[in-house]
Design a protein around this motif. Sequence first.
Motif, PDB file in Angstrom:
ATOM      1  N   LYS A  19       6.257 -21.369 -16.312  1.00  0.00           N
ATOM      2  CA  LYS A  19       4.855 -21.578 -16.605  1.00  0.00           C
ATOM      3  C   LYS A  19       3.665 -21.661 -16.285  1.00  0.00           C
ATOM      4  CE  LYS A  19       3.767 -25.984 -19.484  1.00  0.00           C
ATOM      5  NZ  LYS A  19       3.860 -27.007 -19.210  1.00  0.00           N
ATOM      6  N   GLU A  23       0.781 -19.561 -18.528  1.00  0.00           N
ATOM      7  CA  GLU A  23      -0.915 -19.669 -18.531  1.00  0.00           C
ATOM      8  C   GLU A  23      -1.401 -19.554 -17.719  1.00  0.00           C
ATOM      9  OE1 GLU A  23      -1.186 -22.707 -20.496  1.00  0.00           O
ATOM     10  OE2 GLU A  23       0.021 -22.511 -21.366  1.00  0.00           O
ATOM     11  N   LYS A  26      -3.093 -16.058 -19.298  1.00  0.00           N
ATOM     12  CA  LYS A  26      -3.902 -17.214 -20.838  1.00  0.00           C
ATOM     13  C   LYS A  26      -5.333 -16.792 -19.961  1.00  0.00           C
ATOM     14  CE  LYS A  26      -0.575 -19.103 -23.627  1.00  0.00           C
ATOM     15  NZ  LYS A  26       0.496 -20.668 -23.799  1.00  0.00           N
TER      16      LYS A  26
END
Length: 131
Positions: A19, A23, A26
Amino acid sequence: HYYPYWRDAPEDLGPEVRKAIEEGNKVLARDYQSAKDLPKVLTAALEELLTRCDVILCPSATGPAPKGLDTTGDPIFNGLWTFCGNPCISLPLLTSREGLPIGVQLVGEHGNDGRLLRSAQWLFNWADQAS
């Protein structure tokens, strides 16, 4: 550091790491490059503060150590020091009602690990004598 693992076998990484990588992917390159200047600014402020004291005393975590070995807890109180490259040490000086350790964290001046360790030794000895 995790890119080769992410590239070759992402299923081998834990869900929190996957995760975090997702993130991070991005974030735009320009924002990442701008953020790289932040440690310099924060380090300068910390150096000014640490000219007036030996160490910074703060919590190690938001509460006592978690039960079990699944996690070490929330690193929220450690992230800033790691980001800036300041040495820090956590001492299990307190105990919760459930008997779990509660850490106290000391943060030292960048490049002055010796003073941090001497301060930690002093605090640990003081706490031991006080109990």
